[in-house]
Design a protein around this motif. Structure first.
Motif, PDB file in Angstrom:
ATOM      1  N   GLU A  61       0.836  -1.207   0.000  1.00  0.00           N
ATOM      2  CA  GLU A  61       0.000   0.000   0.000  1.00  0.00           C
ATOM      3  C   GLU A  61       0.867   1.252   0.000  1.00  0.00           C
ATOM      4  O   GLU A  61       0.553   2.234  -0.676  1.00  0.00           O
ATOM      5  N   ILE A  62       1.952   1.212   0.751  1.00  0.00           N
ATOM      6  CA  ILE A  62       2.849   2.372   0.812  1.00  0.00           C
ATOM      7  C   ILE A  62       3.522   2.608  -0.534  1.00  0.00           C
ATOM      8  O   ILE A  62       3.700   3.749  -0.958  1.00  0.00           O
ATOM      9  N   ASN A  67       2.858   9.545  -0.630  1.00  0.00           N
ATOM     10  CA  ASN A  67       3.261  10.166   0.626  1.00  0.00           C
ATOM     11  C   ASN A  67       4.693  10.692   0.522  1.00  0.00           C
ATOM     12  O   ASN A  67       5.552  10.082  -0.109  1.00  0.00           O
ATOM     13  N   LEU A  68       4.946  11.854   1.153  1.00  0.00           N
ATOM     14  CA  LEU A  68       6.280  12.440   1.128  1.00  0.00           C
ATOM     15  C   LEU A  68       7.305  11.566   1.859  1.00  0.00           C
ATOM     16  O   LEU A  68       8.479  11.532   1.486  1.00  0.00           O
ATOM     17  N   LEU A  69       6.869  10.866   2.897  1.00  0.00           N
ATOM     18  CA  LEU A  69       7.768  10.034   3.686  1.00  0.00           C
ATOM     19  C   LEU A  69       7.732   8.563   3.245  1.00  0.00           C
ATOM     20  O   LEU A  69       8.032   7.664   4.024  1.00  0.00           O
ATOM     21  N   LYS A  70       7.394   8.371   1.991  1.00  0.00           N
ATOM     22  CA  LYS A  70       7.242   7.030   1.446  1.00  0.00           C
ATOM     23  C   LYS A  70       8.513   6.198   1.638  1.00  0.00           C
ATOM     24  O   LYS A  70       8.448   5.047   2.075  1.00  0.00           O
TER      25      LYS A  70
END
Length: 156
Positions: A61-62, A67-70
């Motif tokens: 999912e990530i 997301n910026l902090l992926k």
């Protein structure tokens, strides 16, 4: 008749607690039933693959998120997966060393049943899904704390 038979002190059946504990431990180890520690190992053997699946799903999912902090989350999930794999490997080795096998039996409603084959003794072991979930969340929190400590050490 020995010298101690006439002595009144030796008639009582008192034993020091340390001796009783040693005796019970020896009796427990010589039996074929699993010890409480071995039951815990069996439970962990059941939980860890489920945890690994859960972390892998989260990682996928990530990977698809924006997301910026992926990258941080992906690295953390890799570290957690590595810890779980290491624990699974060590646990499998210890169980095989103790001649213990855990086999998935069946699932009825919300209870998962497993067979524990321990040194010739067979027992059926059931775990409720809610207990599995709560135990997994506690274990996952410990793994994530370990990862957070590593990140914190590298940041200093």
């Amino acid at each position: 008749m020995s010298k101690l038979d006439g002595n009144g002190r030796w008639k009582s059946k008192m034993a020091l607690t340390e001796h009783v504990e040693q005796y019970e431990e020896r009796q427990y180890k010589s039996s074929t039933r699993p010890t409480p520690e071995e039951y815990t190992m069996a439970r962990d053997y059941i939980l860890l693959p489920h945890m690994l699946t859960m972390v892998e799903r989260s990682k996928k999912e990530i990977e698809t998120s924006t997301n910026l902090l992926k990258n941080l989350y992906l690295t953390a999930s890799q570290a957690v997966m590595h810890q779980i794999h290491t624990d699974m490997y060590n646990l499998r080795r210890e169980l095989s060393k103790r001649n213990i096998k855990v086999i998935h039996d069946e699932q009825i409603d919300l209870v998962m049943y497993y067979k524990i084959l321990c040194r010739g003794y067979e027992e059926r072991f059931g775990i409720v899904r809610d207990v599995v979930r709560s135990e997994m969340s506690v274990r996952l929190a410990k793994y994530l704390n370990n990862v957070a400590k590593l990140i914190e050490q590298k940041g200093k």
